[in-house]
Design an enzyme around this catalytic site. Structure first.
Site, short mmCIF file in Angstrom:
data_model
loop_
_atom_site.label_atom_id
_atom_site.label_comp_id
_atom_site.label_asym_id
_atom_site.label_seq_id
_atom_site.Cartn_x
_atom_site.Cartn_y
_atom_site.Cartn_z
N GLY A 1 0.79 -1.23 0.00
CA GLY A 1 0.00 0.00 0.00
C GLY A 1 0.82 1.27 0.00
O GLY A 1 1.86 1.38 -0.66
N ILE A 2 0.34 2.26 0.73
CA ILE A 2 0.96 3.58 0.75
C ILE A 2 2.37 3.53 1.32
O ILE A 2 3.28 4.19 0.82
CB ILE A 2 0.07 4.55 1.55
CG1 ILE A 2 -1.25 4.79 0.80
CG2 ILE A 2 0.78 5.88 1.79
CD1 ILE A 2 -2.33 5.43 1.64
N ASP B 1 6.64 -4.63 15.77
CA ASP B 1 5.22 -4.68 16.11
C ASP B 1 4.95 -3.49 17.01
O ASP B 1 5.40 -3.47 18.16
CB ASP B 1 4.88 -5.99 16.81
CG ASP B 1 3.41 -6.10 17.21
OD1 ASP B 1 2.68 -5.10 17.12
OD2 ASP B 1 3.00 -7.19 17.64
N ASN C 1 3.13 4.79 9.62
CA ASN C 1 2.13 4.41 8.63
C ASN C 1 1.26 3.24 9.09
O ASN C 1 0.18 3.03 8.55
CB ASN C 1 2.85 4.06 7.31
CG ASN C 1 1.91 3.55 6.25
OD1 ASN C 1 1.05 4.27 5.74
ND2 ASN C 1 2.06 2.28 5.90
N TYR D 1 -12.24 3.70 13.48
CA TYR D 1 -11.12 4.19 12.67
C TYR D 1 -11.10 5.71 12.65
O TYR D 1 -10.04 6.33 12.85
CB TYR D 1 -11.25 3.63 11.26
CG TYR D 1 -10.16 4.07 10.31
CD1 TYR D 1 -8.91 3.46 10.33
CD2 TYR D 1 -10.39 5.08 9.37
CE1 TYR D 1 -7.91 3.84 9.44
CE2 TYR D 1 -9.40 5.47 8.48
CZ TYR D 1 -8.17 4.85 8.52
OH TYR D 1 -7.18 5.23 7.66
#
Length: 228
Positions: free
Chosen positions: A13-14, A56, A83, A153
């Protein structure tokens, strides 16, 4: 001297798009993931001397081990790009949201980010121009119409933006900002999103390498400051 840049959650992803962009600009990129094998594989795909670390962000021992590895290998950290994030509730309504889902989301998206910033602050202090980039979301904006999508979220990203403000005050020598990548076609964003991961990562790359160090404590999208 190559800037040393750590990106959490950067195996896809990003984060992965940003790793490729930054490596292409000559940065020493460190791809972090709780899955060390995936991090190493992603680093190999980026190439250009990119390295990896198992990290983690919800586990203090894992974070401390990553700090030691990066300190032993590079001696400093110039940019920390936070991120890593989870999205567990998608289209669930707030009235049906289980408190434990909110707690798990906050533990990763906010507490985990704080844990990483606290742990890496001494290595950032060894940089001549340290930077922290927190990957947030327009879903966390308070300046806009109320929305019902993914309440846990959204709440976590609003809290992350406040964490950016708090870090700006606590770390006066560090350039700390939140950024919104926009809605991107990633595993989290889905196939209907209008932006590519590269388009979403552009602002992260800009904040990491090009934005003036005087830009601090702001929320940025497409290289421009946006309302909180």
């Amino acid at each position: 001297m190559k800037p040393v840049i750590l990106i959490t959650g950067a195996t896809r992803g990003i984060g992965f798009a940003a790793a490729r962009q930054l490596a292409a600009r000559g940065a020493q990129v460190i791809i972090a993931s709780r899955d060390g094998a995936r991090a190493a594989e992603a680093a190999a795909r980026v190439g250009s001397g990119t390295s990896s670390v198992t990290l983690d962000i919800t586990d203090q021992a894992s974070v401390e081990a990553a700090v030691k590895q990066i300190e032993d290998q590079f001696g400093r950290l110039d940019v920390l790009a936070n991120n890593s994030a989870i999205l567990l509730d998608h289209y669930q309504s707030l009235l049906e949201l289980k408190p434990e889902v909110l707690l798990e989301t906050l533990n990763t998206n906010v507490v985990g980010t704080l844990r990483v910033c606290q742990a890496f602050a001494p290595l950032l202090a060894k940089s001549s121009a340290p930077r922290i980039v927190n990957v947030s979301s327009g879903a966390g904006q308070l300046d806009g119409e109320p929305q019902s999508w993914a309440p846990a979220y959204c709440i976590s990203k609003t809290a992350l933006n406040m964490l950016t403000q708090q870090l700006t005050a606590a770390l006066p020598d560090v350039m700390v900002n939140s950024m919104c990548p926009g809605w991107c076609r990633t595993e989290m964003g889905g196939s209907e999103a209008p932006r590519t991961p590269d388009e979403g990562a552009d602002t992260l790359t800009w904040l990491a390498l090009d934005a003036p160090h005087t830009l601090r404590g702001k929320f940025v999208k497409d290289r421009a400051v946006i309302p909180w």
